[in-house]
Design a protein around this motif. Structure first.
Motif, PDB file in Angstrom:
ATOM      1  N   THR A  11      34.655  21.609  43.383  1.00 41.27           N
ATOM      2  CA  THR A  11      33.449  21.742  42.625  1.00 41.27           C
ATOM      3  C   THR A  11      32.315  22.273  43.636  1.00 41.27           C
ATOM      4  OG1 THR A  11      31.960  20.432  41.108  1.00 41.27           O
ATOM      5  CG2 THR A  11      32.682  19.454  43.091  1.00 41.27           C
ATOM      6  N   ASP A  12      31.426  22.957  42.578  1.00 46.21           N
ATOM      7  CA  ASP A  12      30.403  23.489  43.148  1.00 46.21           C
ATOM      8  C   ASP A  12      28.954  23.247  42.330  1.00 46.21           C
ATOM      9  OD1 ASP A  12      30.362  25.274  41.188  1.00 46.21           O
ATOM     10  OD2 ASP A  12      30.224  27.063  42.293  1.00 46.21           O
ATOM     11  N   MET A  13      29.304  22.122  41.259  1.00 48.29           N
ATOM     12  CA  MET A  13      28.189  21.641  40.397  1.00 48.29           C
ATOM     13  C   MET A  13      27.391  20.655  41.029  1.00 48.29           C
ATOM     14  SD  MET A  13      30.191  20.774  37.036  1.00 48.29           S
ATOM     15  CE  MET A  13      30.815  21.884  35.952  1.00 48.29           C
ATOM     16  N   LYS A  14      26.077  20.904  40.668  1.00 47.31           N
ATOM     17  CA  LYS A  14      25.075  19.581  40.862  1.00 47.31           C
ATOM     18  C   LYS A  14      25.592  18.275  40.619  1.00 47.31           C
ATOM     19  CE  LYS A  14      21.053  22.808  41.542  1.00 47.31           C
ATOM     20  NZ  LYS A  14      19.691  23.236  41.000  1.00 47.31           N
ATOM     21  N   GLN A  15      25.216  17.258  41.017  1.00 51.59           N
ATOM     22  CA  GLN A  15      25.751  16.198  40.692  1.00 51.59           C
ATOM     23  C   GLN A  15      25.449  15.607  39.389  1.00 51.59           C
ATOM     24  OE1 GLN A  15      27.134  14.147  42.737  1.00 51.59           O
ATOM     25  NE2 GLN A  15      27.468  12.507  41.338  1.00 51.59           N
ATOM     26  N   THR A  16      24.189  16.079  38.730  1.00 55.53           N
ATOM     27  CA  THR A  16      23.950  15.603  37.214  1.00 55.53           C
ATOM     28  C   THR A  16      25.129  16.228  36.466  1.00 55.53           C
ATOM     29  OG1 THR A  16      22.435  17.268  37.007  1.00 55.53           O
ATOM     30  CG2 THR A  16      21.714  15.054  37.584  1.00 55.53           C
ATOM     31  N   MET A  17      25.237  17.594  36.697  1.00 49.49           N
ATOM     32  CA  MET A  17      26.238  18.461  35.790  1.00 49.49           C
ATOM     33  C   MET A  17      27.648  17.786  35.947  1.00 49.49           C
ATOM     34  SD  MET A  17      26.952  22.569  35.678  1.00 49.49           S
ATOM     35  CE  MET A  17      25.238  22.660  35.233  1.00 49.49           C
ATOM     36  N   LYS A  18      27.928  17.548  37.323  1.00 47.99           N
ATOM     37  CA  LYS A  18      29.228  17.047  37.517  1.00 47.99           C
ATOM     38  C   LYS A  18      29.608  15.553  36.878  1.00 47.99           C
ATOM     39  CE  LYS A  18      30.645  14.494  41.498  1.00 47.99           C
ATOM     40  NZ  LYS A  18      30.901  14.354  42.987  1.00 47.99           N
ATOM     41  N   GLU A  19      28.351  14.692  36.921  1.00 50.82           N
ATOM     42  CA  GLU A  19      28.560  13.339  36.194  1.00 50.82           C
ATOM     43  C   GLU A  19      28.702  13.761  34.510  1.00 50.82           C
ATOM     44  OE1 GLU A  19      24.973  11.490  37.339  1.00 50.82           O
ATOM     45  OE2 GLU A  19      25.680  11.203  39.436  1.00 50.82           O
ATOM     46  N   ASP A  20      28.239  14.695  34.225  1.00 54.35           N
ATOM     47  CA  ASP A  20      28.358  14.974  32.844  1.00 54.35           C
ATOM     48  C   ASP A  20      29.782  15.315  32.363  1.00 54.35           C
ATOM     49  OD1 ASP A  20      25.478  14.686  31.753  1.00 54.35           O
ATOM     50  OD2 ASP A  20      25.088  16.586  31.756  1.00 54.35           O
ATOM     51  N   ALA A  21      30.165  16.215  33.371  1.00 51.78           N
ATOM     52  CA  ALA A  21      31.789  16.434  33.120  1.00 51.78           C
ATOM     53  C   ALA A  21      32.614  15.205  33.271  1.00 51.78           C
ATOM     54  CB  ALA A  21      32.078  17.385  34.249  1.00 51.78           C
ATOM     55  N   GLY A  73      27.869  27.384  40.793  1.00 54.42           N
ATOM     56  CA  GLY A  73      27.202  25.976  40.452  1.00 54.42           C
ATOM     57  C   GLY A  73      27.604  25.717  39.075  1.00 54.42           C
ATOM     58  N   CYS A  74      28.787  26.304  38.618  1.00 55.31           N
ATOM     59  CA  CYS A  74      29.494  25.907  37.176  1.00 55.31           C
ATOM     60  C   CYS A  74      30.859  25.824  37.236  1.00 55.31           C
ATOM     61  CB  CYS A  74      28.940  27.010  36.179  1.00 55.31           C
ATOM     62  SG  CYS A  74      27.265  27.347  36.013  1.00 55.31           S
ATOM     63  N   PHE A  75      31.387  25.173  38.349  1.00 51.53           N
ATOM     64  CA  PHE A  75      33.041  25.061  38.410  1.00 51.53           C
ATOM     65  C   PHE A  75      33.346  23.627  38.948  1.00 51.53           C
ATOM     66  CE2 PHE A  75      36.780  24.892  40.816  1.00 51.53           C
ATOM     67  CZ  PHE A  75      37.680  25.601  40.257  1.00 51.53           C
ATOM     68  N   ILE A  76      34.252  23.006  38.069  1.00 54.24           N
ATOM     69  CA  ILE A  76      34.568  21.886  38.615  1.00 54.24           C
ATOM     70  C   ILE A  76      36.260  21.530  38.479  1.00 54.24           C
ATOM     71  CG2 ILE A  76      34.025  20.574  36.518  1.00 54.24           C
ATOM     72  CD1 ILE A  76      33.510  17.980  38.155  1.00 54.24           C
ATOM     73  N   HIS A  77      37.043  20.920  39.186  1.00 55.14           N
ATOM     74  CA  HIS A  77      38.371  20.817  38.948  1.00 55.14           C
ATOM     75  C   HIS A  77      38.618  19.608  39.441  1.00 55.14           C
ATOM     76  CE1 HIS A  77      42.571  21.001  40.754  1.00 55.14           C
ATOM     77  NE2 HIS A  77      42.729  21.576  39.454  1.00 55.14           N
ATOM     78  N   PHE A  78      39.071  18.500  38.672  1.00 52.97           N
ATOM     79  CA  PHE A  78      39.432  17.084  38.850  1.00 52.97           C
ATOM     80  C   PHE A  78      40.697  16.604  38.026  1.00 52.97           C
ATOM     81  CE2 PHE A  78      36.630  17.231  35.500  1.00 52.97           C
ATOM     82  CZ  PHE A  78      36.927  16.341  34.626  1.00 52.97           C
ATOM     83  N   SER A  79      41.082  15.445  38.479  1.00 52.05           N
ATOM     84  CA  SER A  79      42.350  14.832  37.912  1.00 52.05           C
ATOM     85  C   SER A  79      42.209  13.360  37.489  1.00 52.05           C
ATOM     86  CB  SER A  79      43.413  14.845  38.481  1.00 52.05           C
ATOM     87  OG  SER A  79      44.045  16.195  38.938  1.00 52.05           O
ATOM     88  N   VAL A  80      42.633  13.161  36.391  1.00 47.51           N
ATOM     89  CA  VAL A  80      42.512  11.711  35.863  1.00 47.51           C
ATOM     90  C   VAL A  80      43.969  11.322  35.641  1.00 47.51           C
ATOM     91  CG1 VAL A  80      41.700  10.102  34.385  1.00 47.51           C
ATOM     92  CG2 VAL A  80      40.413  12.023  34.806  1.00 47.51           C
ATOM     93  N   GLY A  81      44.680  10.470  36.528  1.00 47.73           N
ATOM     94  CA  GLY A  81      46.126  10.261  36.359  1.00 47.73           C
ATOM     95  C   GLY A  81      46.735  11.385  36.145  1.00 47.73           C
ATOM     96  N   SER A  82      47.718  11.794  35.353  1.00 51.23           N
ATOM     97  CA  SER A  82      48.553  12.914  35.465  1.00 51.23           C
ATOM     98  C   SER A  82      47.956  14.375  34.926  1.00 51.23           C
ATOM     99  CB  SER A  82      49.969  12.654  34.773  1.00 51.23           C
ATOM    100  OG  SER A  82      49.679  12.496  33.406  1.00 51.23           O
ATOM    101  N   LEU A  83      46.741  14.120  34.064  1.00 54.46           N
ATOM    102  CA  LEU A  83      45.878  14.910  33.527  1.00 54.46           C
ATOM    103  C   LEU A  83      45.018  15.792  34.446  1.00 54.46           C
ATOM    104  CD1 LEU A  83      45.423  16.415  30.667  1.00 54.46           C
ATOM    105  CD2 LEU A  83      43.303  14.801  30.574  1.00 54.46           C
ATOM    106  N   THR A  84      45.041  16.961  34.447  1.00 54.51           N
ATOM    107  CA  THR A  84      44.073  18.159  35.347  1.00 54.51           C
ATOM    108  C   THR A  84      43.248  18.481  34.437  1.00 54.51           C
ATOM    109  OG1 THR A  84      45.650  17.956  37.013  1.00 54.51           O
ATOM    110  CG2 THR A  84      43.989  19.621  37.313  1.00 54.51           C
TER     111      THR A  84
END
Length: 101
Positions: A11-21, A73-84
């Motif tokens: 991720t290159d998002m700022k913390q607030t945007m990351k929290e929104d995601a 500043g507008c990219f995030i990649h994360f996983s929750v369980g088996s979902l990415t």
């Protein structure tokens, strides 16, 4: 909230945007089953378009590859369980130099 449950990739998002995601992903998972990745992606994309302006793209699923160009500043990649989830605001790449006259 998915904080602690989500496995953060890049991720290159700022913390607030990351929290929104992460918050929107949690809401999407409350509304849709993990077997409905298109509905999850649509939900997150529409909310980011509404809050941060048009041009967001969201991909959700269990198996996919990607190679994207995104705004800084507008990219995030994360996983929750088996979902990415991959969320980014598209970019046309480097601006072309202006011609000199």
């Amino acid at each position: 909230m998915l904080e602690g449950k989500a496995v953060m990739g890049e991720t290159d998002m700022k913390q607030t945007m990351k929290e929104d995601a992460l918050s929107l992903a949690a809401k999407a998972l409350d509304c849709f089953d993990v077997t409905e990745p298109t509905s999850i992606a649509r939900f997150i994309k529409k909310e980011f378009d509404r809050k941060y302006g048009l041009g967001w793209q969201c991909i959700a699923g269990t198996h996919f590859g990607s190679f994207v160009t995104h705004c800084s500043g507008c990219f995030i990649h994360f996983s929750v369980g088996s979902l990415t989830i991959l969320l980014f605001k598209g970019s046309a790449g480097e601006p072309e130099p202006k011609p000199t006259i």
